[in-house]
Design a protein around this motif. Sequence first.
Motif, short mmCIF file in Angstrom:
data_model
loop_
_atom_site.label_atom_id
_atom_site.label_comp_id
_atom_site.label_asym_id
_atom_site.label_seq_id
_atom_site.Cartn_x
_atom_site.Cartn_y
_atom_site.Cartn_z
N VAL A 59 33.81 50.23 41.63
CA VAL A 59 34.41 51.09 40.61
C VAL A 59 35.90 50.79 40.43
N GLU A 60 36.63 50.62 41.51
CA GLU A 60 38.07 50.35 41.41
C GLU A 60 38.33 49.04 40.69
N ARG A 61 37.57 47.99 41.02
CA ARG A 61 37.75 46.69 40.37
C ARG A 61 37.45 46.80 38.88
N ALA A 62 36.36 47.48 38.52
CA ALA A 62 36.00 47.65 37.11
C ALA A 62 37.05 48.50 36.38
N GLY A 89 31.09 54.51 37.54
CA GLY A 89 31.29 55.42 38.65
C GLY A 89 30.26 55.27 39.73
N LYS A 90 30.07 56.35 40.44
CA LYS A 90 29.16 56.41 41.58
C LYS A 90 28.22 57.58 41.36
N GLY A 91 26.93 57.34 41.53
CA GLY A 91 25.95 58.40 41.35
C GLY A 91 25.60 58.68 39.90
N LEU A 92 25.98 57.79 38.98
CA LEU A 92 25.71 58.00 37.55
C LEU A 92 24.37 57.41 37.14
N THR A 93 24.00 56.29 37.75
CA THR A 93 22.78 55.60 37.38
C THR A 93 22.28 54.82 38.58
N ASN A 94 20.99 54.55 38.58
CA ASN A 94 20.44 53.72 39.65
C ASN A 94 20.18 52.30 39.17
N ARG A 102 31.20 60.03 41.43
CA ARG A 102 32.48 59.79 40.75
C ARG A 102 32.16 59.34 39.33
N VAL A 103 32.85 59.93 38.37
CA VAL A 103 32.71 59.51 36.98
C VAL A 103 34.08 59.11 36.46
N VAL A 104 34.13 57.90 35.92
CA VAL A 104 35.34 57.38 35.30
C VAL A 104 34.99 57.09 33.85
N GLN A 105 35.68 57.76 32.94
CA GLN A 105 35.42 57.55 31.52
C GLN A 105 36.60 56.82 30.90
N LEU A 106 36.26 55.76 30.14
CA LEU A 106 37.26 54.89 29.53
C LEU A 106 36.93 54.71 28.06
N TYR A 135 36.96 61.58 37.90
CA TYR A 135 36.59 62.80 38.59
C TYR A 135 35.62 62.48 39.71
N ALA A 136 35.98 62.88 40.92
CA ALA A 136 35.13 62.66 42.10
C ALA A 136 35.13 63.92 42.96
N PRO A 137 34.18 64.84 42.72
CA PRO A 137 34.16 66.07 43.49
C PRO A 137 33.70 65.89 44.94
N ASN A 138 33.04 64.75 45.21
CA ASN A 138 32.61 64.45 46.59
C ASN A 138 32.44 62.94 46.73
N GLU A 139 32.09 62.49 47.91
CA GLU A 139 32.00 61.05 48.17
C GLU A 139 30.80 60.37 47.53
#
Length: 151
Positions: free
Chosen positions: A23-26, A65-70, A49-53, A42-46
């Motif tokens: 996520v950070e690299r992207a 982000g993390k936990g958005l899609t498999n 995380r959702v990053v909108q651009l 926004y990252a309410p927990n580990e």
Amino acid sequence: MTSRNTADLKFSIEVITLSVSDVERALRFYVDQVGFALDVDYAPNESFRVVQLTPPGSACSIQIGKGLTNAAAGLVRNIFLVVTDLEATRNHLLEARVEVGEIIHKIPIDAWDGSFAPGLDPARRDYASFARFSDPDGNTWLLQERGYHKS
């Protein structure tokens, strides 16, 4: 069942979710190199995380982000970014260290059969000239020129 005329409906694509491995690299690629605006991080927990651009001038954003899609990272192909000056946009991205392919245009000019020739469309017609780039995970983007007006 009620039938409704689709002319009365409004559809709006507002977000496309991209799966990325880092996520950070992207985030750095899309903000620092491509020039997208960071709208939300926004990252309410580990585990989430959702990053909108959002691309400059666009009504549609992307989310990483993390936990958005498999889905596996890097599977999205040919997201169109429409630009008014393909040559200037490509040069800007190259200066920002984005690997952008050569400009190509569709041929024959007045038909569409999937063939391309090098360079810009000679008349700079809308929807005729393209260049590709990928994010660090391999999600691919297609720059397409529309609305070019020589100054």
